[in-house]
Every structure is written in structure tokens, then in C-alpha cells.
Design an enzyme around this catalytic site. Structure first.
Site, PDB file in Angstrom:
ATOM      1  N   GLU A   1      -1.213 -26.065 -36.552  1.00  0.00           N
ATOM      2  CA  GLU A   1      -1.594 -27.444 -36.820  1.00  0.00           C
ATOM      3  C   GLU A   1      -0.412 -28.300 -37.267  1.00  0.00           C
ATOM      4  OE1 GLU A   1      -4.336 -27.612 -35.653  1.00  0.00           O
ATOM      5  OE2 GLU A   1      -5.465 -25.815 -36.120  1.00  0.00           O
TER       6      GLU A   1
ATOM      7  N   ASP B   1      -0.887 -29.761 -26.757  1.00  0.00           N
ATOM      8  CA  ASP B   1      -1.586 -28.500 -26.545  1.00  0.00           C
ATOM      9  C   ASP B   1      -1.452 -28.122 -25.075  1.00  0.00           C
ATOM     10  OD1 ASP B   1      -2.535 -27.977 -29.112  1.00  0.00           O
ATOM     11  OD2 ASP B   1      -4.343 -29.172 -28.813  1.00  0.00           O
TER      12      ASP B   1
END
Length: 524
Positions: A202, A341
């Protein structure tokens, strides 16, 4: 390989991709579970590998900095997952055949009309057959050989990460150190290359973590742009260490994907959310932001291809302009990092892998030097030291997604489970060494730590905070917490045989990270 007449642009561009899914094997199939893995594998990992192999065949190197989390690497190598993926691909072929031969439909949407669905199914058959051939040819023995070929060929720089993707700032320091060191070792065993850089889960950071990174041999890591106060033109050593933080350039990255916009939402691209409910395929294009699913137009590859060319050109122009403006601002060649991502490219955005291939050809042709984070370090794209604030790449760029009111119960659960697990493992290891001989490996202690790490995965609070399969996320967190407690309670009460049986039973579902060794847990 600069082949264009465009003037060379100062500086360096780096594309960073973060490949991560939670551990899904043996934990449900649909709508959340193994299907998520197999869809991502088919739509993203296979075509992305295809693109990188094609670029490598053109003698292009140092293209992408690719983060592979240990939990994804484990699934791509797992025999159960490999069998499941093979079955999924075969089923995809059958569904495409059904679409290609359809004569009637009860679905009133234009994209599922018989003629449109037949055309789509014929194309989809070709895609499914190609994917099966590539899977049989390249992936038969798992993902590690596929990725190692790209690493050894200097096509990608590998980024590692801690086991099971925990939100590190909230994690007990002993377990945090253990997860990171074991995660790096896992990559070393799979790829014969221990990463020097990591994608911190994260992009989460807490002051002092750079010292842990330095001790583990980590030389650089990713943060989000606001962590560097928006000044991402150079990597920055953190504190008084030599560990360098690279920040994601939001002005460039958000051209592709942001919380509100980006290329994948263009009307010409395939719509991710609209299914043909008979075949399970996705035959519609986005059509328009407010167009309901039942009114979506059929997917048209030629229309999508034209949009791709426009978006490649837009991105190349954005990178060129950003490199020039940032280089002028800081008075030296700048570094621009676009980070995403990995699953955006193919899984969420069907055309994403093709866009990547075109961009990685177009940038050098437009005078942009493309390189990895390691290239940036070695090329001197490093500025003055910086003190980073507590931060992440989540909403608000702070810790609220993983520590906010919505997930307060999960934070408490994690703390309780970690404390119980460490106490149990410490006791087991102390008993094993009480006779003075080296402690043998303890299968029970290993499984306790394995289940604990699965409990504290950052995916579960993220899914709850974002209300994305929140029920499944809570179920998974509590399931692994239960497993941890069940094994630990049996061990603590002296029921060693039962603890062994419980550990073995849970290991059949959660047997990832086979080299995990509780004896390497840092001392209290």
C-alpha cells in the site's frame, strides 16, 4: 533504442507495476475467490508476459520495474493453482465456443444480440486458444521460470515485498521484520535473485521503517507522490540512511488511471462490468459513462485500436512535457515515475497490455530514455535526504483505509491475534531449546505464523473500507484468526498431537511459503 527524429528529452522515465492479489486458493470460487486469480492470470499476467517477451525479442531491455508480491508468486507456482488455471482456460474456450455458435438469446442488450455475440465469440475463441497454448508452453512448471527469464534477460527489475502483504506501519515490529526478511528470501529462492528494491504494501510508511529496510538489505522502495510533498523529480534518501524513496508522479500516473478518470473509461474500450449472463463473457464496450449495462454497444476491436493509438500519443506527450518541465524546475535532468497496479493492465482494462507494449516502443522513439528504479539510482537521479511523514497511497494518502473507524474491529483483531501468536511461538521455541541442543524446525509454530500473516493481510481492511466484497474480507480475516488461535490454544495447553493435526489440516488450505521457518522470528 531511440529511433525517431524527435529531440532527446532530458532525464529518465520509469514504469513501475505492482502485482498483488491476496491468497485465494482453497478459499471460495465465485464471486470472490479463485475466479479472481484465474481472471487476472488469463487477462493480465499472460498477455503482459507476452508483451514483455516480444519487446525482449527486439533487444529492448530495462523496460519495467515489476513488483511481484510473495503471495502472488506462491499462487503462480502452486500445483493446485496451476491445475485450476488450466481448467479455467479450458472452460473459457468452451464459453467462447458457445458464444460463437449462439442462435438465440434472452438477453435484450445490443452486445448480446445473436449476431454481435457470434462475432465476439469467434474472436474470444482465438484469444482463449492462444492463452491455452501459451500457458501450456510457458507456464507448465509455474510462474517463477517465466519471470526468471525476464529477470535474467534484464528485461525487468524485480521488486519484492513482505510475506502476505501486511500493512506494515500497524504491525508488531518483530512480525514486520520477519515478514520482510522472509519475503525477500522467498523471492531469492524462486528467482535466484534477491530484490534490492521493494514495493511496500500500500506504499505505506511510518517513520523509522527505513532503518528496518537498510538492515534487511533493501536499497529503495516506493511511496506515493504526496509522501514527498509532490516533489517526485528525484529519489530521496530517507532520514540518515542510504535507503532511497521513489515517489509516484501523480500528474503522469493519473493520465492513465485515477480515482475519477483515466484512459480505461473511454467509450471504445471493453466494459469490465457488463457480462453476457449465458456465457459469462464481456461482449460490450463502455459506450458512455452513464449508459446502463443493458444498453451497452457491442465491442468493436477496430474502434478500441484507434483509441489506443490516441492514448499512447497522449501519454508519450505527457511524459515528454513532464520530463522537460521538471528538469527545468530543478535545474538538472529529472526522473518521472508512473506506477500502477499490474492488474489494471488486462484484468480491469482489457486493452492495457497492448497499450503498454505500444508505449514502451513509442517512448524511446520519441526521445525518452526508459529505465528502471535501479537505473535511476546508478544514474544519480537522487536528491537530498528527506524525512517522510506517515503515509500510504490510499484515500487521503494517510492510514485511514487500514486504521479508520470502519475497520477498527479488524485492527483490534490483528493486534490480539499477533500477540497470541508471538506468545505461542516464543513458548514453543523456548521449550525446544531448553535441552541445550539447536531447536528443530517446528511445523506447528510455522503454521501459526503463516495463519497470522494471512490474518493481517492489508487486503481485508482495504476491501471493507472500500465496501468491495467486504463480507468476504471479514470472513477471511476471522477465518485465519480462528486458525491461528485454534492451533496456538492446542499447543499452549500441552495438546501437542492435536496442535500437529490442526496445523496439518490448515496447511492443506494455507500451505504457501513452504520455506517459512519460525526459528527465524526475531527475539523478543
Amino acid at each position: 533504442m531511440t529511433t525517431s527524429g524527435d529531440d532527446p528529452v532530458p532525464g529518465l522515465f520509469t514504469l513501475v507495476l505492482h502485482t498483488h492479489l491476496p491468497w485465494l486458493a482453497h478459499h471460495g470460487r465465485w464471486p470472490v475467490g479463485e475466479e479472481w486469480l484465474y481472471q487476472s492470470w488469463a487477462a493480465c499476467y499472460l498477455p503482459l508476459t507476452r508483451v514483455l517477451r516480444a519487446l525482449a525479442a527486439e533487444d529492448r531491455t530495462r523496460l519495467v520495474t515489476l513488483g511481484i508480491t510473495p503471495v502472488v508468486a506462491a499462487q503462480l507456482d502452486d500445483p493446485y493453482c496451476l491445475r485450476g488455471m488450466h481448467h479455467w482456460l479450458a472452460n473459457w474456450q468452451l464459453r467462447a465456443l458457445e458464444a460463437a455458435t449462439t442462435r438465440t438469446t434472452t438477453n435484450p442488450s445490443p452486445a448480446s444480440a445473436p449476431e454481435a455475440l457470434r462475432r465476439f465469440g469467434t474472436r474470444e475463441q482465438g484469444e482463449a486458444e492462444r492463452a491455452m497454448a501459451e500457458f501450456d508452453g510457458w507456464w507448465r512448471h509455474g510462474g517463477s521460470p517465466v519471470l526468471r527469464e525476464l529477470i535474467d534477460g534484464d528485461v525487468i527489475e524485480l521488486l519484492g515485498g513482505p510475506l502476505a502483504h501486511p500493512f506494515q506501519p500497524l504491525l508488531n515490529p518483530r512480525l514486520r521484520e520477519f515478514a520482510l526478511r522472509e519475503g525477500l528470501a522467498d523471492a531469492g529462492q524462486r528467482f535466484a535473485r534477491t530484490p534490492r528494491g521493494i514495493w511496500a504494501p500500500e506504499c505505506a510508511y511510518a517513520p523509522g521503517m527505513e532503518t528496518d529496510y537498510a538492515a534487511a538489505g533493501v536499497g529503495h522502495f516506493m511511496v506515493d507522490g504526496p509522501s514527498l510533498h509532490g516533489d517526485t523529480a528525484l529519489g530521496r534518501p530517507v532520514g540518515d540512511t542510504d535507503v532511497i524513496a521513489f515517489g509516484r508522479d501523480l500528474q503522469v500516473s493519473y493520465r492513465v488511471w485515477s480515482p475519477k478518470s483515466g484512459y480505461p473509461g473511454h467509450p471504445a474500450y471493453r466494459d469490465f462490468h457488463t457480462y453476457d449472463h449465458v456465457t459469462g463473457l464481456k461482449p460490450a464496450r463502455v459506450t458512455g459513462r452513464n449508459v446502463p449495462s443493458e444498453q451497452k454497444a457491442p465491442y468493436d476491436p477496430r474502434r478500441a485500436d484507434a483509441a489506443l493509438d490516441r492514448h499512447v500519443a497522449d501519454f508519450v506527450a505527457t511524459v515528454r512535457n513532464r520530463l522537460r518541465s521538471e528538469s527545468e524546475r530543478i535545474g538538472r535532468p529529472a526522473h518521472v515515475v508512473a506506477a500502477f497496479d499490474t492488474e489494471l493492465f488486462g484484468h480491469w482494462w482489457h486493452e492495457g497490455p497492448e497499450w503498454l507494449g505500444r508505449v514502451l516502443r513509442a517512448l524511446p522513439a520519441a526521445g525518452v530514455r526508459v529505465g528502471t528504479l535501479s537505473d535511476a539510482v546508478h544514474g544519480g537521479y537522487v536528491g537530498h535526504p528527506v524525512e517522510l511523514p506517515p503515509s500510504s497511497w490510499g484515500s487521503g494518502k494517510d492510514w485511514q483505509v487500514w486504521a479508520g473507524e470502519k475497520v477498527a474491529d479488524l485492527v483490534q483483531l490483528n493486534n490480539e491475534v499477533v500477540d497470541a501468536a508471538l506468545t505461542s511461538v516464543d513458548k514453543a521455541l523456548a521449550q525446544a531449546t531448553s535441552l541445550g541442543a539447536p531447536a528443530p524446525r517446528d511445523f506447528v509454530a510455522d503454521q501459526i505464523l503463516r495463519e497470522t500473516l494471512l490474518t493481517v493481510s492489508s487486503d481485508w481492511p482495504f476491501m471493507v473500507s472500500k465496501d468491495s466484497a467486504a463480507e468476504y474480507a471479514r470472513y477471511r480475516a476471522h477465518l485465519h484468526a480462528h486458525a491461528t488461535r485454534e492451533i496456538a490454544d492446542a499447543a499452549a495447553s500441552g495438546r501437542r498431537d492435536q496442535a500437529q493435526r490442526l496445523a496439518a489440516a490448515w496447511n492443506r488450505a494455507d500451505g504457501l511459503f513452504g520455506a517459512l521457518d519460525a526459528r527465524r522470528l526475531p527475539a523478543a
